[in-house]
Design a protein around this motif. Structure first.
Motif, PDB file in Angstrom:
ATOM      1  N   VAL B  28       2.091  15.268  -4.668  1.00 38.54           N
ATOM      2  CA  VAL B  28       2.975  14.643  -5.661  1.00 38.54           C
ATOM      3  C   VAL B  28       4.392  15.205  -5.594  1.00 38.54           C
ATOM      4  N   GLY B  29       4.665  16.070  -4.613  1.00 38.71           N
ATOM      5  CA  GLY B  29       6.043  16.493  -4.409  1.00 38.71           C
ATOM      6  C   GLY B  29       6.350  17.925  -4.813  1.00 38.71           C
ATOM      7  N   ARG B 419      10.442  -4.805  -9.585  1.00 33.26           N
ATOM      8  CA  ARG B 419      11.376  -4.051  -8.750  1.00 33.26           C
ATOM      9  C   ARG B 419      10.654  -2.882  -8.065  1.00 33.26           C
ATOM     10  N   ASN B 421       7.660  -2.820  -7.041  1.00 31.58           N
ATOM     11  CA  ASN B 421       6.946  -3.345  -5.878  1.00 31.58           C
ATOM     12  C   ASN B 421       7.893  -3.865  -4.808  1.00 31.58           C
ATOM     13  N   VAL B 423      10.760  -2.552  -4.047  1.00 36.52           N
ATOM     14  CA  VAL B 423      11.288  -1.397  -3.307  1.00 36.52           C
ATOM     15  C   VAL B 423      10.186  -0.721  -2.489  1.00 36.52           C
ATOM     16  N   LEU B 424       8.996  -0.638  -3.063  1.00 37.80           N
ATOM     17  CA  LEU B 424       7.941   0.116  -2.394  1.00 37.80           C
ATOM     18  C   LEU B 424       7.143  -0.724  -1.395  1.00 37.80           C
ATOM     19  N   SER B 464      17.764   9.554 -13.944  1.00 41.78           N
ATOM     20  CA  SER B 464      18.880   8.829 -14.573  1.00 41.78           C
ATOM     21  C   SER B 464      19.008   7.386 -14.097  1.00 41.78           C
ATOM     22  N   LEU B 465      18.227   6.988 -13.106  1.00 44.40           N
ATOM     23  CA  LEU B 465      18.308   5.615 -12.600  1.00 44.40           C
ATOM     24  C   LEU B 465      16.911   4.996 -12.577  1.00 44.40           C
ATOM     25  N   ALA B 467      15.744   3.775 -10.006  1.00 43.20           N
ATOM     26  CA  ALA B 467      15.179   4.261  -8.748  1.00 43.20           C
ATOM     27  C   ALA B 467      14.428   5.581  -8.939  1.00 43.20           C
ATOM     28  N   ASP B 468      14.926   6.405  -9.866  1.00 40.32           N
ATOM     29  CA  ASP B 468      14.246   7.678 -10.129  1.00 40.32           C
ATOM     30  C   ASP B 468      12.865   7.430 -10.730  1.00 40.32           C
ATOM     31  N   ILE B 470      11.156   4.720 -10.244  1.00 35.80           N
ATOM     32  CA  ILE B 470      10.335   4.135  -9.177  1.00 35.80           C
ATOM     33  C   ILE B 470       9.710   5.258  -8.352  1.00 35.80           C
ATOM     34  N   GLU B 471      10.507   6.301  -8.117  1.00 30.66           N
ATOM     35  CA  GLU B 471       9.963   7.434  -7.373  1.00 30.66           C
ATOM     36  C   GLU B 471       8.831   8.115  -8.147  1.00 30.66           C
ATOM     37  N   ARG B 475       5.214   8.531  -6.479  1.00 33.11           N
ATOM     38  CA  ARG B 475       4.593   9.801  -6.095  1.00 33.11           C
ATOM     39  C   ARG B 475       3.271  10.018  -6.823  1.00 33.11           C
ATOM     40  N   TYR B 479       1.876   8.285  -2.193  1.00 32.73           N
ATOM     41  CA  TYR B 479       2.576   7.749  -1.026  1.00 32.73           C
ATOM     42  C   TYR B 479       1.573   7.241   0.015  1.00 32.73           C
ATOM     43  N   VAL B 482       0.666   3.552  -0.209  1.00 35.02           N
ATOM     44  CA  VAL B 482       1.661   2.531   0.152  1.00 35.02           C
ATOM     45  C   VAL B 482       1.334   2.055   1.570  1.00 35.02           C
TER      46      VAL B 482
END
Ligand SMILES: [Zn+2]
Lengths: 340, 808
Positions: B28-29, B419, B421, B423-424, B464-465, B467-468, B470-471, B475, B479, B482
């Motif tokens: 998970v990072g 969104r 899906n 992006v990923l 803050s976005l 996209a954050d 989405i990450e 995670r 990953y 995917v």
């Protein structure tokens, strides 16, 4: 007369049997079959024969001549064969002696690995871009979402040549420069190889090293595409059986970000010294281009998505050639360069 | 960061083994880079009490201990330890025990006295001496006197723990604490996070009037909490706390310091404890430092501050560098009777700049740089007070001074499952997205048009976005789940540009000619120009300099490739690789006055020394000027560059004045080819003869082509004639060739020089040259008469122009 013909044939055959070279054979041919040869002489005496005998003897003479010619041809080819054999036997050489040397050099191992990487991505429709090695702070950091005083700057200890001017710490600025030039056109697919610099010098770091950056931007580029493209890269580069693993990571210029591992090239994933017993080798960083980076470079982040990746050429070369000290790659010992 | 598996379990139920957890955290990072089973090497170590200590009859430095390991007979153990006393409880390794480093304990005799085991130090058990209290770091480990005897010592010394070493990315400052990691664990396994909830009992008198906090720089210090503890008693903290601190690599000092460190590790909030009575009027002022103001920090060093740094002061002067390190003067000591506890929020950039400027990175600055939860300050202060109160170390004064004028609220972002899906490249349902986010302690609400409204707590400043988020979904979703696909859409052409493929060809030709490619650094020493004999006023000395080079050897960016190449030859020569042929392609850098960035040019350089390989039947020859010139001419031919020339030059720095040529292509200077000056060879410790070249790759590639042009092949046979001449020695072959070609007219197709001779057979001051001439016409077979006429035209021209005589 008949007897005489037979005697000539017999004598000629005996002589032919004894002959050992072409000169002797030619002599015999002249002696018996030539214009002034024995057989001709006999035939000249045909006039003395009765009309009854003439056809018979004529026929006989012709057959003796034909017979002798056959015999001669046969002997000739035999002698020729023998002579050839003798010649070949005398011409034997030592095939184990080394050949005439042609000095060939080699490309540096880093160049070879870089070209291999390039070729894989060229095949996937990427073109190759280049950019300056001395960069502005903007292209190297700011535009990549790494403002001044960002902790991520610690990850890249930088050589400065001026207040806003530095030796690029990665090939990522080429992403920005290329997007600026291309936006808003898509699809964009590039790789950017090049020398990069960081203030580090030990067995696993060199102050100058090489990276290859990759970037794809289009209306629908997904994280799944990133995984697929890099899987192909891993298979081409390290062998068809190579497996990949993606772990979440952090780069300010991608979101989501990932670290890609490949199954260990040494042990195939069972665990060994090279992979610290994990079975995996960290090979590159990648992710989806951060929307802020797309926007800075002139792409509408709502309309376009992109992926990016970056890899160290040295790391891959060291794995491929089994080199354990990065400094060897910049030492340029000719024995090393000739060896690998 | 070191995470103790045992400690972590206080905040979350972990349904898996430490090694499974490690894999999952990595996935998970939170990369687990190290896994340390503390007690793996240790076996059969029990708690034992030293009943009696006797002198050793045969050795001054040894003593004989009688040790009770809980029932059965007492053990007689000989030791050299000096820090033990009778009645101490210590870890005892009995016969058959294993210790760290693979040591095995057997019955033995030490100086004639039987010894049946060993008293253990922390180091022998595998504990890091750096994390041990000073007095125990190198002696036997002394356990609490009320410890029962005969117990397995591993749990008591913290050896039943596993340490996960996390390599956190810079965005995850929130995971620089046990609770932060526990939050991730709770999200992964869908468990409850058990947050420590301080419960302060029986608080004494109010803080009012005793402490005052003024913040002069509210944008650099947005919150400052002061908590006052009175009746302080400084003593060692309890074993359980010492053990936990040790496990994560922190040395226990005393209860007050230990508690601040404990909170740092538990909640990620740096605290600072001041000796309250050393602060004038209990008055804290947070302000910018005065230029050159001084403070002696806890490590005993005097620091000179600058105006950009934030300091904590009392009315008399600085008492701490905000978020970085406290001052020595207000340090908590054994005499301290009251403590002012600071729990604050400092600006990440300011802390980072200050820590960098002072070269002083601390556990505290590390966390502030990455962002500490401003809304967690109060919990941290109260938790610290509660822990100290619980160990009977203080009374807690009622209330806090909490200077927090602009409270920071949670921000709300929206995330669209579509969104995610998009992006990923996945097919994750809205429900799964929401579930993942709420497990991570984000509060989730349904928004309009399918969006999900997500409230981001202040402990996650990295989000803050969209996209954050989405990450975050990606995670936790995994990953590995995917799929792998290839980009759809319009296809693109992947091909090298003409320039790129020509450079590749240059490499092929040069390696084909026996040269090895080398890669040299783009920077070198300033003194390199002296070694190379570059004049003081040469523009080559105008370099781009590094402001922070690693060494003087790498101080300036190169303006020439040659020094790097000569260095390579030198290194090889000194290792007895005395025959060498190398080339390099690289960038040189020239400063520019007005433009923003220096000019960069791609160069190619090559050098040769020694001989070609020895071989039977083929004579070895010296790789000299002409060898390298031959290589260059081969390169020109393969790149279809036909009009090039070599002009003698006598003053090129680094090169031999009589053996150097300027290389021109179509009238453009592209660089030099020559032998290296003998003085330069000496400077580089190179052999007698080295030939080198350096060319501007960009210019000469302009004239290169991947393909040549087709000319009709002749239908009529050509005639070859040889021409032997004697010319004065100073005549250049190039001039003779020029005359021959001009006089030969269009019937002369080719001229080849095949012999040069100087010596006894020709007059002194002369040399003999032999040429092979090829005559040919497109439309007929040439007659002897025609050719004779050509030859005589050539010879008479030669006699006039270059004083040549036909050689008989
Ligand atoms: Zn392995």
């Amino acid at each position: 007369m008949e007897e005489k013909l037979r005697a000539i044939a017999q004598e000629a055959k005996q002589l032919l049997d004894r002959a050992t070279n072409m000169d002797q054979l030619n002599e015999i041919r002249v002696k018996f079959l030539g214009k002034k040869g024995e057989l001709t002489k006999v035939l000249r005496g045909m006039g003395a024969l009765s009309a009854d005998e003439r056809p018979r003897i004529g026929q006989l003479a012709n057959s003796v001549q034909a017979d002798l010619e056959d015999y001669l041809n046969h002997s000739m080819s035999e002698v020729k064969n023998k002579e050839l054999e003798a010649q070949l036997a005398g011409e034997k050489i030592d095939v184990t002696l080394p050949g005439t040397p042609f000095s060939l050099g080699k490309n540096h191992p880093l160049t070879r690995v870089q070209q291999e990487i390039e070729d894989i991505f060229l095949g996937l429709g990427f073109s190759i871009m280049e950019g300056p090695e001395i960069e502005t702070d903007f292209y190297n950091f700011e535009a990549l979402n790494i403002p001044k005083d960002h902790p991520a700057r610690d990850m890249q200890d930088t050589f400065f040549t001026g207040p806003e001017e530095l030796l690029r710490t990665h090939t990522s600025p080429i992403q920005i420069r290329t997007m600026e030039k291309t936006a808003p056109q898509v699809p964009l697919k590039i790789i950017a190889p090049g020398r990069v610099y960081r203030r580090d010098d030990d067995a696993t770091h060199s102050p100058m090293f090489h990276q290859v950056e990759g970037l794809a931007v289009d209306t629908r580029i997904t994280f799944a595409d990133l995984k697929g493209v890099l899987q192909i890269f891993a298979e081409e580069m390290f062998g068809i059986k190579t497996r990949t693993r993606f772990r979440p990571s952090y780069f300010p210029f991608t979101e989501p970000s990932a670290e890609m591992d490949i199954s260990c090239v040494m042990c195939g994933g069972k665990g060994c010294r090279v992979c610290s017993r994990t079975g995996w080798l960290e090979i590159l960083g990648c992710g989806m281009v951060n929307p802020r980076v797309l926007e800075v470079s002139g792409y509408d982040a709502e309309k376009f998505t992109g992926f990016a990746f970056g890899m160290g050429v040295e790391r891959i070369a060291m794995l491929k050639y089994g080199i354990d000290d990065m400094r060897l790659l910049f030492d340029n010992d000719l024995r090393f360069l000739a060896q690998i | 960061m070191r995470v103790s598996f045992k400690w972590l379990q206080e905040y979350v139920d972990i349904p898996v083994s430490p090694s499974e957890l490690a894999d999952k955290l990595t996935a998970v990072g939170l990369a687990v880079e190290g896994y340390e089973d503390l007690g793996a090497q240790v076996d059969k170590v029990f708690t034992g009490k030293i009943i009696k200590i006797d002198v050793h009859p045969n050795a001054d430095k040894l003593v004989i201990c009688t040790v009770d390991v809980g029932g059965g007979e007492n053990l007689q153990i000989v030791t050299g330890a000096t820090n033990i006393n009778e009645n101490d409880v210590v870890p005892v390794a009995v016969e058959g025990a294993r210790l760290a480093g693979g040591l095995k304990i057997k019955k033995t005799k030490l100086r004639g006295i039987e010894s049946r085991g060993m008293l253990c130090s922390g180091g022998e058990l595998g504990l890091d001496p750096e994390s041990m209290p000073e007095e125990q770091a190198h002696g036997i480990m002394i356990l609490s006197p009320d410890t029962p005897l005969g117990l397995d010592a591993k749990p008591l010394t913290g050896l039943d723990d596993v340490i996960l070493e996390l390599e956190l990315t810079p965005n995850r400052g929130d995971c620089l604490s046990m609770v932060g990691v526990a939050r991730e664990v709770a999200a992964i396994y869908n468990k409850q996070l058990k947050m420590p909830a301080p419960d302060l009992k029986s608080q004494s008198e109010s803080i009012a009037g005793k402490v005052k906090v003024d913040i002069e720089e509210p944008h650099l210090c947005r919150r400052y909490i002061a908590k006052l503890l009175t009746g302080v008693k400084v003593f060692p903290s309890p074993d359980w706390m010492q053990e936990r601190l040790r496990a994560v690599g922190i040395r226990p000092i005393n209860n007050v310091v230990d508690v601040t460190n404990y909170i740092l590790m538990e909640l990620g909030q740096p605290l600072h404890a001041f000796d309250y009575h050393k602060l004038k009027e209990g008055h804290i002022i947070v302000r910018s430092a005065r230029q050159d103001e001084k403070i002696v920090t806890l490590d005993g060093a005097e620091r000179t501050l600058s105006g950009e740094m934030l300091v904590i002061t009392d009315p008399t002067g600085p008492v701490a560098i905000a978020g970085v390190m406290g001052g020595l003067e207000s340090e908590v000591t054994e005499e301290t009777a009251a403590v002012l506890l600071e729990s604050a929020s400092f600006d990440p950039v300011s802390v980072r700049r200050t820590a960098n400027a002072l070269a002083l990175r601390s556990e505290s600055s590390l966390r502030f740089e990455k962002g500490v939860d401003i809304n967690g300050c109060l919990r941290a202060a109260e938790r610290a007070a509660q822990l100290l109160q619980a160990m009977g170390a203080c009374d807690v004064t009622e209330g806090n001074v909490d200077n927090y004028s602009n409270p920071v609220g949670n921000k709300t972002l929206s995330v669209r499952p579509d969104r995610v899906n998009h992006v990923l490249g996945t097919n994750i349902s809205a429900g799964v997205c929401s579930d993942i986010l709420s497990r991570l302690q984000f509060s989730v609400q349904e928004g309009t048009e399918g969006e999900v409204l997500v409230t981001v707590p202040t402990f996650r400043p990295d989000i803050s976005l969209e996209a954050d988020l989405i990450e975050e979904v990606a995670r936790m979703y995994g990953y590995d789940k995917v799929p792998q696909t290839l980009p759809q859409g319009e296809s693109t052409r992947g091909a090298r540009t003409k320039r790129q493929s020509l450079i590749q060809k240059v490499r092929q030709i040069l390696t084909g000619c026996g040269l090895y490619e080398v890669i040299t650094y783009s920077f070198h020493s300033r003194t390199e120009f002296d070694r190379l004999g570059v004049p003081a006023d040469s523009p080559l000395r105008n370099t781009v300099a590094l402001q922070n080079p690693l060494s003087e050897e790498q101080a300036v960016m190169r303006t020439l490739m040659l020094p790097g190449i000569l260095d390579v030859l030198q290194r090889n020569y000194s290792r007895r690789n005395s025959n060498g042929a190398v080339f390099g392609i690289g960038t040189v850098f020239y400063p520019r006055a007005k433009e923003e960035l220096p000019a960069e040019r791609e160069k190619i350089a090559a050098a040769v020394m020694g001989n070609t390989p020895k071989a039977w039947g083929t004579p070895s020859h010296t790789m000299d000027f002409y060898h390298l010139k031959g290589v260059l001419e081969a390169l020109f031919r393969s790149l279809n560059i036909s009009s090039y020339s070599f002009e003698p030059v006598s003053a090129e720095p680094g090169y031999h004045p009589g053996r150097t040529a300027r290389v021109c292509v179509k009238g453009n200077d592209i660089g030099f080819l020559g032998e290296i000056h003998p003085q330069v060879l000496e400077n580089y410790e190179l052999p007698d003869r080295v030939a080198a070249l350096e060319l501007d790759l960009e210019t000469f590639l302009e004239f290169a082509a991947n393909f040549g042009r087709y000319h009709k092949l002749p239908k009529f046979p050509g005639v070859e004639r040889d021409l032997a001449l004697v010319v004065p020695q100073e005549v250049a072959v190039r001039d003779v060739l020029r005359v021959i070609k001009k006089a030969g007219g269009e019937l002369l197709k080719e001229v080849e020089l095949f012999d040069v001779y100087q010596g006894r057979q020709v007059q002194e001051g002369s040399k003999s040259l032999a040429f092979s001439l090829q005559f040919q016409a497109q439309d007929r077979t040439l007659t002897d008469k025609e050719i004779d006429a050509c030859i005589s035209a050539i010879t008479s021209r030669l006699a006039k122009d270059v004083n040549a005589e036909l050689r008989s």
